[in-house]
Design a protein around this motif. Sequence first.
Motif, PDB file in Angstrom:
ATOM      1  N   ILE A 112      45.114  38.487  56.879  1.00 29.20           N
ATOM      2  CA  ILE A 112      45.126  37.915  55.564  1.00 29.20           C
ATOM      3  C   ILE A 112      45.381  38.821  54.553  1.00 29.20           C
ATOM      4  CG2 ILE A 112      43.841  36.602  54.113  1.00 29.20           C
ATOM      5  CD1 ILE A 112      42.152  35.255  56.038  1.00 29.20           C
TER       6      ILE A 112
ATOM      7  N   VAL B 261      45.903  39.286  50.535  1.00 30.55           N
ATOM      8  CA  VAL B 261      45.852  38.645  49.219  1.00 30.55           C
ATOM      9  C   VAL B 261      46.006  39.367  48.182  1.00 30.55           C
ATOM     10  CG1 VAL B 261      43.250  38.843  49.146  1.00 30.55           C
ATOM     11  CG2 VAL B 261      44.582  36.956  47.853  1.00 30.55           C
TER      12      VAL B 261
ATOM     13  N   TYR C 132      48.454  44.785  37.321  1.00 28.52           N
ATOM     14  CA  TYR C 132      47.119  44.732  37.770  1.00 28.52           C
ATOM     15  C   TYR C 132      46.067  45.409  36.413  1.00 28.52           C
ATOM     16  CZ  TYR C 132      48.888  44.988  42.445  1.00 28.52           C
ATOM     17  OH  TYR C 132      49.425  44.480  43.744  1.00 28.52           O
TER      18      TYR C 132
ATOM     19  N   ILE D 275      36.465  44.448  32.148  1.00 27.67           N
ATOM     20  CA  ILE D 275      36.348  43.112  32.841  1.00 27.67           C
ATOM     21  C   ILE D 275      36.966  43.267  34.330  1.00 27.67           C
ATOM     22  CG2 ILE D 275      36.407  40.535  33.411  1.00 27.67           C
ATOM     23  CD1 ILE D 275      36.034  40.361  30.344  1.00 27.67           C
TER      24      ILE D 275
ATOM     25  N   ALA E 209      38.251  42.240  38.086  1.00 24.02           N
ATOM     26  CA  ALA E 209      38.413  41.067  38.933  1.00 24.02           C
ATOM     27  C   ALA E 209      39.083  41.480  40.511  1.00 24.02           C
ATOM     28  CB  ALA E 209      39.188  39.874  38.629  1.00 24.02           C
TER      29      ALA E 209
ATOM     30  N   ALA F 142      40.095  39.722  44.430  1.00 24.79           N
ATOM     31  CA  ALA F 142      40.392  38.428  45.111  1.00 24.79           C
ATOM     32  C   ALA F 142      40.157  38.569  46.732  1.00 24.79           C
ATOM     33  CB  ALA F 142      41.624  38.066  45.393  1.00 24.79           C
TER      34      ALA F 142
ATOM     35  N   ALA G 148      39.680  36.861  50.574  1.00 23.02           N
ATOM     36  CA  ALA G 148      39.996  35.531  51.178  1.00 23.02           C
ATOM     37  C   ALA G 148      39.607  35.616  52.755  1.00 23.02           C
ATOM     38  CB  ALA G 148      41.613  35.538  51.200  1.00 23.02           C
ATOM     39  N   VAL G 149      38.967  34.720  53.123  1.00 19.90           N
ATOM     40  CA  VAL G 149      38.344  34.591  54.570  1.00 19.90           C
ATOM     41  C   VAL G 149      39.237  33.456  55.559  1.00 19.90           C
ATOM     42  CG1 VAL G 149      36.474  33.212  53.603  1.00 19.90           C
ATOM     43  CG2 VAL G 149      36.185  34.663  55.742  1.00 19.90           C
ATOM     44  N   GLN G 150      39.358  33.777  56.439  1.00 18.89           N
ATOM     45  CA  GLN G 150      39.938  32.822  57.355  1.00 18.89           C
ATOM     46  C   GLN G 150      39.246  31.197  57.432  1.00 18.89           C
ATOM     47  OE1 GLN G 150      39.231  34.660  61.467  1.00 18.89           O
ATOM     48  NE2 GLN G 150      38.125  32.735  61.925  1.00 18.89           N
TER      49      GLN G 150
ATOM     50  N   THR H  77      29.605  34.367  65.070  1.00 24.20           N
ATOM     51  CA  THR H  77      29.340  33.936  63.701  1.00 24.20           C
ATOM     52  C   THR H  77      29.957  35.030  62.736  1.00 24.20           C
ATOM     53  OG1 THR H  77      27.102  33.046  64.384  1.00 24.20           O
ATOM     54  CG2 THR H  77      27.414  33.541  62.068  1.00 24.20           C
ATOM     55  N   TYR H  78      29.829  36.389  62.966  1.00 24.72           N
ATOM     56  CA  TYR H  78      30.536  37.470  62.322  1.00 24.72           C
ATOM     57  C   TYR H  78      31.619  37.657  62.551  1.00 24.72           C
ATOM     58  CZ  TYR H  78      25.645  37.311  60.066  1.00 24.72           C
ATOM     59  OH  TYR H  78      24.666  36.987  59.607  1.00 24.72           O
ATOM     60  N   ALA H  79      32.464  37.343  63.610  1.00 23.36           N
ATOM     61  CA  ALA H  79      33.831  37.647  64.189  1.00 23.36           C
ATOM     62  C   ALA H  79      34.732  36.862  63.081  1.00 23.36           C
ATOM     63  CB  ALA H  79      34.113  37.814  65.331  1.00 23.36           C
ATOM     64  N   TYR H  80      35.403  37.316  62.176  1.00 25.36           N
ATOM     65  CA  TYR H  80      36.373  36.615  61.464  1.00 25.36           C
ATOM     66  C   TYR H  80      37.281  37.369  60.574  1.00 25.36           C
ATOM     67  CZ  TYR H  80      33.236  37.922  57.306  1.00 25.36           C
ATOM     68  OH  TYR H  80      32.395  38.373  56.317  1.00 25.36           O
ATOM     69  N   VAL H  81      38.265  36.924  59.987  1.00 21.52           N
ATOM     70  CA  VAL H  81      39.274  37.687  59.585  1.00 21.52           C
ATOM     71  C   VAL H  81      39.183  37.467  57.967  1.00 21.52           C
ATOM     72  CG1 VAL H  81      41.838  38.050  59.368  1.00 21.52           C
ATOM     73  CG2 VAL H  81      40.980  37.566  61.469  1.00 21.52           C
ATOM     74  N   PHE H  82      39.578  38.431  57.372  1.00 26.93           N
ATOM     75  CA  PHE H  82      39.417  38.481  55.784  1.00 26.93           C
ATOM     76  C   PHE H  82      40.520  39.281  55.233  1.00 26.93           C
ATOM     77  CE2 PHE H  82      37.345  42.226  54.034  1.00 26.93           C
ATOM     78  CZ  PHE H  82      36.620  42.668  55.146  1.00 26.93           C
ATOM     79  N   GLY H  83      40.635  39.154  53.840  1.00 24.44           N
ATOM     80  CA  GLY H  83      41.552  40.150  53.142  1.00 24.44           C
ATOM     81  C   GLY H  83      41.096  40.251  51.759  1.00 24.44           C
ATOM     82  N   GLN H  84      41.522  41.567  51.184  1.00 25.76           N
ATOM     83  CA  GLN H  84      40.871  41.794  49.854  1.00 25.76           C
ATOM     84  C   GLN H  84      42.164  42.162  48.897  1.00 25.76           C
ATOM     85  OE1 GLN H  84      37.631  44.333  50.203  1.00 25.76           O
ATOM     86  NE2 GLN H  84      38.952  46.119  50.952  1.00 25.76           N
ATOM     87  N   SER H  85      41.984  41.816  47.734  1.00 24.95           N
ATOM     88  CA  SER H  85      43.203  42.499  46.924  1.00 24.95           C
ATOM     89  C   SER H  85      42.908  43.858  46.319  1.00 24.95           C
ATOM     90  CB  SER H  85      43.349  41.340  45.801  1.00 24.95           C
ATOM     91  OG  SER H  85      42.252  41.522  44.893  1.00 24.95           O
ATOM     92  N   HIS H  86      43.738  44.359  45.627  1.00 25.26           N
ATOM     93  CA  HIS H  86      43.218  45.184  44.659  1.00 25.26           C
ATOM     94  C   HIS H  86      42.601  45.117  43.383  1.00 25.26           C
ATOM     95  CE1 HIS H  86      46.122  48.225  46.264  1.00 25.26           C
ATOM     96  NE2 HIS H  86      47.307  47.057  46.105  1.00 25.26           N
ATOM     97  N   ILE H  87      41.823  45.738  42.695  1.00 31.15           N
ATOM     98  CA  ILE H  87      41.047  45.363  41.542  1.00 31.15           C
ATOM     99  C   ILE H  87      41.934  44.992  40.505  1.00 31.15           C
ATOM    100  CG2 ILE H  87      39.573  46.126  39.685  1.00 31.15           C
ATOM    101  CD1 ILE H  87      37.924  47.576  42.196  1.00 31.15           C
ATOM    102  N   CYS H  88      41.976  43.821  39.769  1.00 29.06           N
ATOM    103  CA  CYS H  88      42.744  43.563  38.598  1.00 29.06           C
ATOM    104  C   CYS H  88      41.578  43.858  37.395  1.00 29.06           C
ATOM    105  CB  CYS H  88      42.887  42.057  38.693  1.00 29.06           C
ATOM    106  SG  CYS H  88      44.229  41.575  37.277  1.00 29.06           S
ATOM    107  N   ARG H  89      42.135  44.717  36.422  1.00 30.31           N
ATOM    108  CA  ARG H  89      41.169  45.236  35.446  1.00 30.31           C
ATOM    109  C   ARG H  89      41.620  45.027  34.105  1.00 30.31           C
ATOM    110  NH1 ARG H  89      37.129  49.668  35.458  1.00 30.31           N
ATOM    111  NH2 ARG H  89      37.120  50.669  33.102  1.00 30.31           N
TER     112      ARG H  89
END
Lengths: 209, 110
Positions: free
Chosen positions: A44, A46, A68, A177, A179, A181, A183-185, B29-41
């Motif tokens: 994933i 994002v 950004y 401020i 922010a 994001a 995202a989790v499956q 329970t804890y095996a899952y896929v996730f993604g994260q973005s950069h910080i928007c500041r």
Amino acid sequence: MNRKAIIAGAAAAALLTTGILVPSFAFLSGQSRKIVNRFVSALITVDLKETLVDPETGKKVDNEPRVYENTYLTVAGRTVDKDPTPTVAKNSASCYVYVGVRNEHTDIFSIEDIGTEWTLVTDSENKLGEGVTVYKYNAVVPKSDEDQQLSAVFEHVKISENFDGQFHGESETESAIEARAYAVQSEGTEALSDGYAIDYFSNSDVFEN
Amino acid sequence: MNKHKLQAIALLSAVLCFFVISVSLSRSTYAYVFGQSHICRSDFYTEKTESSVPESSVPESSVPESSSEKPPTGDRTDTLPLAAVSAVSMMAAAIWMSFRRSRRNKDTND
């Protein structure tokens, strides 16, 4: 029956059995084309950007690439444009999308015009840090061959009319401020994803780098 | 095999099953896929009040040390070694003079 006769009988039986079974195997054996299942881990990706804003006026600058980082002049009573908007990259697994916001001065800045497709996630166990709120995109973002830009989490930030020109924090002249994001499956996490997001954004390092 | 041994084996089996089931459940329970973005500041700053006042009208003593108008710290660190060298030199001269004086007195007495 003497011993030699028993041995000879056993040998004959073994030969007979081998003679019958081996040709049978020759006829019965056969193989199909092999089936190969390749398991590729789902990913994933994002991203979170917002429209470029004129620092002096706090208003959007049209026809500019999304950014950004924005800078704002803080004027008491002013409402400024700020529209953090996540994009889920193509081929990402279907997912729930969350955006966490850290507001250093909730007494000065208030988030306004939250998008209709977004919902504030309840932090019933008070895990989130001070000034941190988490918003969830209401629908599952399905897997797609194209990047999917979602709607903005919110549109504006209102600066308090009581702002006296100083932030009364770590810095008197600057505040922020942030922010991010997350995202989790969606598959298998229907009842758990909110908790995952709260756990993720409760880590203070999330907004540091 | 008596009754107590059977009970003990049953208990151990139950504990082992519970452990295996717990581990497998927690892993799932804890095996899952996730993604994260950069910080928007977004950085918010205040307009400097000093800039609206002509510099000549601001008395030097009224400028707080913490303001951006204070001299760079590099100037201060440059003067410190010079003062230290001067002090050490003066002390050395005083010691040398007292040593000379005591030696001269000793020679006179001899």
